[in-house]
Design a protein around this motif. Structure first.
Motif, short mmCIF file in Angstrom:
data_model
loop_
_atom_site.label_atom_id
_atom_site.label_comp_id
_atom_site.label_asym_id
_atom_site.label_seq_id
_atom_site.Cartn_x
_atom_site.Cartn_y
_atom_site.Cartn_z
N LYS A 135 -7.18 -2.86 0.93
CA LYS A 135 -7.26 -1.30 0.88
C LYS A 135 -7.12 -0.86 -0.59
O LYS A 135 -6.32 -1.57 -1.60
N ARG B 1 -7.36 1.60 -3.97
CA ARG B 1 -6.95 3.08 -4.16
C ARG B 1 -7.13 3.20 -5.51
O ARG B 1 -6.91 2.25 -6.43
N LYS C 132 0.35 9.43 -5.49
CA LYS C 132 0.51 10.79 -4.77
C LYS C 132 1.54 11.64 -5.72
O LYS C 132 1.30 12.70 -5.97
N LYS D 142 0.55 4.08 -2.81
CA LYS D 142 0.15 5.36 -2.42
C LYS D 142 1.04 6.58 -2.89
O LYS D 142 0.50 7.57 -3.09
N ASP E 45 0.79 -1.34 0.03
CA ASP E 45 0.23 -0.07 -0.05
C ASP E 45 0.76 1.38 -0.03
O ASP E 45 0.43 2.21 -0.95
N ASN F 238 -9.98 8.69 -4.75
CA ASN F 238 -10.12 8.59 -3.28
C ASN F 238 -8.91 8.99 -2.52
O ASN F 238 -7.97 8.22 -2.68
N LYS F 239 -8.85 9.82 -1.70
CA LYS F 239 -7.66 10.22 -1.09
C LYS F 239 -7.14 9.29 -0.03
O LYS F 239 -6.11 9.18 0.15
N LYS F 240 -8.40 8.64 0.56
CA LYS F 240 -8.10 7.64 1.62
C LYS F 240 -8.41 6.39 1.00
O LYS F 240 -9.33 6.40 0.53
#
Length: 310
Positions: free
Chosen positions: A303, A305, A255, A251, A247, A282-284
């Protein structure tokens, strides 16, 4: 061979996130039992799905499952090769990409695949059974420092030194051949109160070995960057990860690609010239609902993303 059963994780969230077009081109990078792919295919009329997997059992199951569907092409390969293999098929851009980085329930539940410390089987852990490197070789041949590095880096195992010392002692007497033998060695490296208080003390070591055997984190960041290049404008990529190492990579790449500047914070004026190529849907990370957790406990660490190409 047992039936390839696997409950697709975050299924509704993935399908909604991909925003599927009926004439679009989609990639399922780890098709597994075809759970996510079957829902994508239901929404395609003139579109096409390319399904990749290193596991021949998975591909065999999907060949049977989708034998009457002309909108799917199955390819035996590590998904990281997909951008190059698709270009050989004259696929220059796609509308959506799904990468599910998890181990399938079939792989975990099939004892002879050697993935799980809960089931007796030969130490194996290969997703691609045609490759030579397996967990047996890693456990019985890797030098001490390399085993330590794997357990610290891929398993985030604080007790790595004791575990590795015990592995070295055991294999000096005779080879460590099975999952249960390795499990016993790992558990002997912990006080009983830890074993029975926390349970599953073998989980981190088995995870680390699996990642090493299959090269799961190797060049993952570069692969994600290549997939982003492959997306059409408005195309989306959804990635499901199952542990912090994966993750974190996903991430950070997302980013970076969603930022106009990636200069160090102390530099007052941008000198990198980087321009964002995606937006974060989705930022989270999206996680499993209480209902899904109840039906499929293995979704607890998942998770999701999602990004969109701009």
């Amino acid at each position: 061979m047992i039936e390839f059963k696997h409950i697709p994780v975050l299924l509704n969230e993935v399908i909604e996130g991909l925003n599927i077009k009926e004439d679009g081109i989609y990639i399922d990078c780890t098709i597994g039992g075809g759970g996510h792919s079957s829902e994508i295919l239901k929404r395609l009329k003139k579109g096409h799905l390319y399904g990749f997997d290193k596991d021949l059992d998975a591909l065999s199951a999907c060949q049977e499952r989708f034998k009457d569907n002309k909108n799917v092409t199955l390819i035996h390969s590590d998904y990281k090769n997909a951008p190059y293999l698709l270009k050989e098929k004259d696929v220059q851009a796609v509308d959506g990409i799904l990468i599910d980085l998890g181990v399938s329930s079939y792989q975990l539940d099939t004892a002879q695949r050697g993935f799980s410390f809960l089931r007796e089987g030969r130490l194996d852990m290969r997703m691609d059974k045609e490759q030579k490197l397996d967990a047996y070789f890693v456990v019985n041949n890797y030098p001490k420092e390399r085993l330590l590095d794997i357990l610290y880096k891929y398993g985030e195992e604080a007790n790595a030194k004791k575990i590795v010392d015990n592995i070295l002692k055991a294999r000096a007497v005779k080879p460590i051949e099975t999952t249960s033998q390795l499990k016993d060695i790992i558990e002997a490296s912990f006080p009983n109160k830890v074993i029975y208080g926390k349970g599953g003390v073998s989980k981190k070591t088995f995870q680390a070995l699996r990642i090493e055997v299959n090269g799961e984190l190797e060049a993952l960041d570069k692969a994600l960057e290549e997939f982003i290049k492959l997306l059409k404008l408005g195309g989306r990529m959804a990635v499901i990860s199952f542990h912090s190492l994966e993750d974190r990579i996903v991430k950070n790449v997302f980013k970076k690609e969603a930022s106009d500047c990636i200069c160090p914070p102390k530099i007052p004026v941008c000198v990198c010239g980087h321009k964002k190529s995606v937006i974060l849907i989705n930022k989270k990370p999206i996680i499993a609902s209480e209902d899904e957790l109840e039906k499929n406990p293995r979704s607890s660490s998942a998770k999701l993303r999602i990004i969109e190409k701009i």
